[in-house]
Design a protein around this motif. Sequence first.
Motif, PDB file in Angstrom:
ATOM      1  N   ARG A  11      -1.028   2.122   3.928  1.00 50.92           N
ATOM      2  CA  ARG A  11      -2.417   2.363   4.349  1.00 50.92           C
ATOM      3  C   ARG A  11      -3.012   1.496   5.086  1.00 50.92           C
ATOM      4  NH1 ARG A  11      -4.396   3.572  -1.910  1.00 50.92           N
ATOM      5  NH2 ARG A  11      -3.073   5.105  -2.554  1.00 50.92           N
ATOM      6  N   SER A  68       0.373   4.410  -2.622  1.00 50.23           N
ATOM      7  CA  SER A  68       0.475   5.574  -2.430  1.00 50.23           C
ATOM      8  C   SER A  68       1.577   6.479  -3.305  1.00 50.23           C
ATOM      9  CB  SER A  68       0.948   5.955  -0.861  1.00 50.23           C
ATOM     10  OG  SER A  68       0.043   5.418  -0.080  1.00 50.23           O
ATOM     11  N   THR A 110       0.772  -1.387  -0.024  1.00 52.07           N
ATOM     12  CA  THR A 110      -0.043  -0.102   0.139  1.00 52.07           C
ATOM     13  C   THR A 110       0.922   1.166   0.156  1.00 52.07           C
ATOM     14  OG1 THR A 110      -0.450  -0.155   2.443  1.00 52.07           O
ATOM     15  CG2 THR A 110      -2.046  -1.075   1.239  1.00 52.07           C
ATOM     16  N   HIS A 170       3.489   6.269   1.960  1.00 52.60           N
ATOM     17  CA  HIS A 170       2.950   5.936   3.346  1.00 52.60           C
ATOM     18  C   HIS A 170       1.893   4.658   3.329  1.00 52.60           C
ATOM     19  CE1 HIS A 170       3.242   9.955   5.587  1.00 52.60           C
ATOM     20  NE2 HIS A 170       4.239   9.351   5.523  1.00 52.60           N
TER      21      HIS A 170
END
Lengths: 427, 522, 164
Positions: free
Chosen positions: A192, A182, A178, A190
């Motif tokens: 998630r 991003s 994730t 970052h």
Amino acid sequence: MSLKPTNILLRGMEKESSATIENYISEDGYKALEKALKEMKPEEIVAEVAKARIRGRGGAGFEAGRKWGFLPKGVDKPVYLACNADESEPGTFKDRHIMEHCPHRLLEGCLLACYAIGSKTGYIYVRGEFPGAQQSLWRAIDEAHEKGYMGEKILGTDFSCEIYVHTGAGAYVCGEETGMLSSIEGGRGHPRLKPPFPAVEGLFRCPTIVNNVETLSNVPFVIHEGADAFLALGTDDTPGPKLFCVSGHVEKPGCYEFEAGANLKELLEHCGGVWKGRKLKGIIPGGASAHILKPDEIDVSMDFGSMARAGSILGSAGMIVLDETTCIVELLRNALEFFAHESCGQCTPCREGTGWAKKIVTRIEAGEGTMEDIDKLWEVADNFEGMGGKTICALADAAAWPTKSYVEKFRDEFEEHVRLGRCPMKG
Amino acid sequence: MPTLTIDGREITVDPGTTVIQAAEELGIYIPRYCWHPGLKIAGNCRICQVEVVNPKLKFPCTIACNLMCGDGMVIETDSDEAKKARADVMEFLLINHPLDCPICDQAGECTLQEFSYEYGHDKSRFTEEKVHKSKRVQFSDQVSFDGERCILCTRCVRFCRDVVGNEELCLVERGDHEEIAVANGGGLTNPYSMNVIDLCPVGALTSSDFRFKSRVWFLEETPSACTSCARNCAVDIGTRWDKVMRLKPRENEHVNKWWMCDEGRLNYHYVNAADRLGYAYVQQGGKLVRTSVDDAVAMAHELIGKLPAEKLYGLISARLTNEEIFLAKRYLDQVAGAAGVGFLPRIGEGDDFLISADRNPNARGAGLIGVSAAKGLAADIKAGKVKGLVIFGDSFDHDEELMGALADLDFLVVMDYRLSETAKQADVILPGVTFAEKEGSITNIDGWVSKLNPALPPPAEARRNLDLLAGLLGRAGQDVPDTAEGVFRLLAETVSAFTDISYGEIFAASRQVATDAVVKAD
Amino acid sequence: MAEGNGVFPPDNLKAEFDGIVARYPKKTAALIPILMRLQEEFQHITTEDMDGLAAYLDTTPAHVLGVVTFYTMFSQKKRGKHHIYLCKTLSCHIRGAEELLSLFEEKLGVKAHSGDASGDGEFSIDTGECLGLCEQAPCVLVDDQAIGNITPEMVDQIIEELRG
Ligand SMILES: Cc1cc2nc3c(=O)[nH]c(=O)nc-3n(C[C@H](O)[C@H](O)[C@H](O)COP(=O)(O)O)c2cc1C
Ligand code: SF4
Ligand code: SF4
Ligand code: SF4
Ligand code: FES
């Protein structure tokens, strides 16, 4: 002999022309795609991949076919494929080998995956430090377009698909799936919160399948030769071929392809053993995140289950061999410098804890630690570990595992630093 | 609808409810830094640890703010596991924090201070050098930032990005060097920027307006509403030493959620200003002479009575409360028989979030009570149609046309809270009050009725507007109730839009209520 | 602008950047690939470029700044024409990366992570986290060239060849 060489993932790599489409086609390349588009329905591809039980080669070992099955049905949104080519786990370089030497295998895997999951767009997220792999992939994408394997109406069918390379720019955490999403969206990398999982809400808030380069590179074989041929390789726990990255204090470092489940000890011997005729101190078997194994623990089969039973992980199969001169405290300092530097900073325990642990071990290495510091180091790591409870992603766990295992298995060496007030390995 | 058990108590919640919310419904408070009901879930601070009771889990604790309630779920918020997990997170939060509470503005309102006391370990095991970060950075004239106090909960970033829609704040660097920043050469410019100060759970973002003026525990807070535009955001008025120290938004689900605009927040200095009217004045030989309020009221009534009613006009400010407007209108209509009443319209720039283009806080209320915008007043005065003007609660110092017309009047009576240029022209000046010194209700653009409460006493001899108006009515033998509540009842009896609203309701719940007649249909 | 003509994207890069934007359903997704090109072209990311890029991709300068500071391959200070990443992570570390770093720093007259380039603007150096070239440890990445199995004796030669 439990080392069974395979010639699938890096097939033809020894040839100068291995990366060209002509070479790939001469080795039955894109036959699987043709078969799939002309003879199989997307569900059948998913079923075949599920049957083959390809466990994710990115480190977590989740079965690709099952993951593809999580896509929500009947959603009126585009579906994306995101191929994880961030390969930034220290000690890992297998995906780079595939991308540089056999890019078409990966592209064919991506196209098959896109067809199976109903996606028209795939992004291959290649870390910024791999310009060679990026160029190799872009060239291959151009070639595939020219030959009609990519673009509009592939091979005269109704299937249209584009694959793009998306570059990273220096961040380990973008290997976390994730974090990678991003980053593709143009943000800080970052990770998630999960849920929602990418298969439900991923790239651009649309259903997205994330798979590692090696995972996807297995798909052409599974479709072309059938799941049974794949299942005939490797172990029941982890079927199929597997790439092993061997580095460190070893005579012949390199990327080796064997059936999954290769014996770690034999693999070390295959690579010429510890360099300079020295004795083995330990092996980090699955990238820097893995728990260290001592010499008496390396008679183990390199598949996901066996490695877990041995108290470590197969991870990215990046094996770092350590000879007797290695200072474990220094090694942990180096590893924690890495993790503290790479923590994205979101979660309190990871952001603060990795930095704290790094400072403690730095002091111990410098001979300024106390016996309590050794326990504190372990406890701090224990406190930021937590499989998603303490943190958003597993980077914190990845930092905790080496910390705890080095302290547990080489405690005497830590204590020696404290007692002597200096590093015992350096005169 | 999932039913789950939290700390041994069962609760059934709507699907999609998180455990932190479900617990709140049960009155169980789970500590939080990054979670805020008005912001997207970030799940980064990790303090809201709870135990999910399930023997299969190796790590039973997880964050409550991103945990969707599931049927049959069993949650412990105060088990040993949960407590340890929370204390671990707390320890991490504090290691690089400067712990400079004695000189921190947030002290007393700081959840870090609060939770560390409640949920932390006893003493610090951190003996390393702390990470140094930016201190005293001005994000704007109003907002200053201390990177070392910041716990990186990203509330401020998410507010600007997701609520206001202007990503002016960002995170820079990463790991334990991560900080909040504005763009190079940029700043915090959005009209709602100061909400980040309230959102900040620690003393990292502080108000330059409020900084060091007072320790928060000396402040007295009075629930009220902002009167700087027709939104009427719910606020708390913070006072000390008979001065307003700050306005802070107060949660109100119908009106302003948790927010207010900067302009409204900062628009209180006039309450403390030197030009406040503490006394009544009358014009004598070209000079304003102080007099007693009762005499001034009598003189005003007398002046008004002398003029033929058709030459009298009344300006009733739409900044006044429903009750004040009601009494003012009653006086002008029934006693003075004025030929016309109206309010001065005030139009500014609005947006599609909170700020209303209508800068009169109670234009809607005025309209319901029967006072509409004044039209062509200056011309009417110039033409001699209006010879006497009564202004209740307003001034037009910057309106050259009206100011120029004043000389043509036979008399001018002004009730206001300050000695405006307009008031200086008056024959009689009645000293009234600001929003901060009075009780009453106002009606916002959407029809929600809010209540103002007095945070301060009227200055010197000034009186509540309602008292001044009652005084005028009393002169004519009309007895009216002497409380805002009493006047509201009278109003509710008379004006149908307010009939179904009870004053107690507005007051008790600190919530706006509305009837169909008041609330717009959409 | 990096080269100061006040227009973003610069004329010579416009077509390329438009092409990158076209790969994604949302413009902001082109941010990192474009920043990589800017870094390569101008050796640093300027405030003007961040502002220009933000407008070009419908985002804010603060968002761009957040991204620029997150990724280690971007620099707001001008790097040398050749930027060297020297891997210092485990496999390279245990095969002599530290010694190589001191050698490089000495020969180039510039310190890692100082943000500075050598006096002639030719070189800058940073240590990097694992470059994924571990089988060739110790190794460096210079521009888009990976050089592995480096011995101290090779350092001079590498620098000379880069000087060209
Ligand atoms: C900190 C961290 C770094 C990771 N790095 C990588 C990586 O570089 N490459 C990769 O394929 N997976 C990486 N992963 C695993 C991914 O999150 C994800 O599980 C994987 O890409 C899924 O693909 P697979 O199922 O085909 O393995 C990482 C995970 C974590 C927590
Ligand atoms: S665990 Fe660490 S790297 Fe992962 S999201 Fe949290 S802070 Fe970032
Ligand atoms: S400044 Fe305050 S609100 Fe913003 S991230 Fe830091 S602690 Fe949170
Ligand atoms: S939006 Fe209007 S009512 Fe709300 S704070 Fe601003 S000025 Fe006051
Ligand atoms: S409040 Fe739940 S993680 Fe911050």
